[in-house]
Design an enzyme around this catalytic site. Sequence first.
Site, PDB file in Angstrom:
ATOM      1  NE  ARG A  52      -3.016   0.299   3.205  1.00  0.00           N
ATOM      2  CZ  ARG A  52      -2.453   0.620   4.375  1.00  0.00           C
ATOM      3  NH1 ARG A  52      -1.905   1.812   4.541  1.00  0.00           N
ATOM      4  NH2 ARG A  52      -2.434  -0.245   5.368  1.00  0.00           N
ATOM      5  CE1 TYR A 104     -16.308  10.308 -16.528  1.00  0.00           C
ATOM      6  CE2 TYR A 104     -15.969  10.299 -14.169  1.00  0.00           C
ATOM      7  CZ  TYR A 104     -16.299   9.640 -15.326  1.00  0.00           C
ATOM      8  OH  TYR A 104     -16.603   8.310 -15.282  1.00  0.00           O
ATOM      9  CG  ASP A 176      -9.678  14.905 -15.404  1.00  0.00           C
ATOM     10  OD1 ASP A 176      -8.945  14.330 -16.230  1.00  0.00           O
ATOM     11  OD2 ASP A 176     -10.708  14.391 -14.926  1.00  0.00           O
ATOM     12  CE  LYS A 201     -12.485   6.816 -18.841  1.00  0.00           C
ATOM     13  NZ  LYS A 201     -12.876   8.106 -18.276  1.00  0.00           N
TER      14      LYS A 201
HETATM   15  C1  LIG Z   1     -13.306   8.510 -17.057  1.00  0.00           C
HETATM   16  C2  LIG Z   1     -12.908   9.815 -16.538  1.00  0.00           C
HETATM   17  C3  LIG Z   1     -12.682   9.994 -15.159  1.00  0.00           C
HETATM   18  C4  LIG Z   1     -12.896   8.887 -14.160  1.00  0.00           C
HETATM   19  O1  LIG Z   1     -11.955   7.886 -14.296  1.00  0.00           O
HETATM   20  P1  LIG Z   1     -12.230   6.349 -13.892  1.00  0.00           P
HETATM   21  O2  LIG Z   1     -10.968   5.685 -14.288  1.00  0.00           O
HETATM   22  O3  LIG Z   1     -13.431   5.908 -14.651  1.00  0.00           O
HETATM   23  O4  LIG Z   1     -12.468   6.333 -12.425  1.00  0.00           O
HETATM   24  C5  LIG Z   1     -12.273  11.236 -14.728  1.00  0.00           C
HETATM   25  N1  LIG Z   1     -12.105  12.263 -15.590  1.00  0.00           N
HETATM   26  C6  LIG Z   1     -12.332  12.133 -16.915  1.00  0.00           C
HETATM   27  C7  LIG Z   1     -12.136  13.296 -17.814  1.00  0.00           C
HETATM   28  C8  LIG Z   1     -12.737  10.903 -17.425  1.00  0.00           C
HETATM   29  O5  LIG Z   1     -12.972  10.786 -18.741  1.00  0.00           O
END
Ligand SMILES: *Cc1c(COP(=O)(O)O)cnc(C)c1O
Length: 383
Positions: A52, A104, A176, A201
Amino acid sequence: MNIGTLLIHNAGTADATTGALSTPIFQASTFDQGVSFREDGRTVEREFDYARSGNPTRKALEQTIAALEGGASGFAFSSGIAAISSVLGIFAAGDHIITAEDIYGGSYRIINTFFKRWGLESTAVDASNLDEIKKAIKPNTKALFLETPSNPLLKITDLHAAFAVAREAGLVSIVDNTFMTPYLQRPIEHGADIVIHSATKFLGGHSDVLAGLAVANAEALGREVYRVQNGFGAVLAPWDSWLTLRGIKTLKARLAIQQKTALAVAQWLQQHKRVEAVYYPGLEGHPGKEAHDAQASGAGAVLSFKTKTTEQALRFLGKTRLAAAAVSLGGVETIASYPVRMSHASIPKQERERLGVTDALIRISAGLEDVEDLIADFEEALA
Ligand SMILES: *Cc1c(COP(=O)(O)O)cnc(C)c1O
């Protein structure tokens, strides 16, 4: 080194003990500490004690993303939302944060439910308007949380200008960067303090791993994120760290093709009689294109469009054979998402409509299929 080279040559690409070009998967939760118990009383610290707190495979990924974003320290989490929640965990009850209004959907939900319950206040603003950011700053404001291009309407925020406002007010600047990846946009160069990714992604890239990453621009801020990562424990497993490292190696090749396809599809949609509007930062006339071009080296592989009626959008999603009607983006397969029922389902309808996320909106993540086949398929689905 240029970013394309850095994707291949970085901390995560060779194993120091064996020379293996692929980082080994250290499927270990605990590490022998015997060496640190010595009769002469001197202590010998081993780097790893419990997974962890740290694992060699995860560390390779964490160093890789830190190098790619040009930051001081990187952190890998079990999902993008785990990365976002853990970063927000550095704030305290009574603190206030400002967010872009079209972040998001999952981020919106966690900020407006979970974190609100624990006393973290937030204000959502149109972040492409600097005055709105300035007006939202209060004495207890601690951070500015942005996403550019935004989701799902690809709105652009001028990072340099927004983060200059944040710096002057002493805020932590968070972005982000999931849609762009460090291959196309490195927010720390534009004043960000913390960069976050859903590595599920484009970075993972193959729709086979759920992962989140965060990078801090300075050691001290990194230690605050580390305390939450280690204490909260939403860490990425060794195998998933390896899959993400593997995905990153081909990011340049994938994105180069995917964004070329996205542009071709966007231009094709623009002239289609059933299409009301197309949202893609690569299109001439896209609002904020100038700011985007100044801070990113490409428009990415995500675009959205509105059909003239809701029925046409639903028919498209049901009829397309090459695009999966699914959530997520950034994989090798083309995905068509329906934000009102998927990523943005948790945002109240009235608020969604105000943001332009209507029932006729479809988001496309361009994959690696041949673009002629995609367009032929979309033509049939829209017909
Ligand atoms: C998918 C996504 C998230 C969340 O990520 P997860 O891996 O699904 O928890 C956050 N920000 C953006 C822009 C995303 O496309």
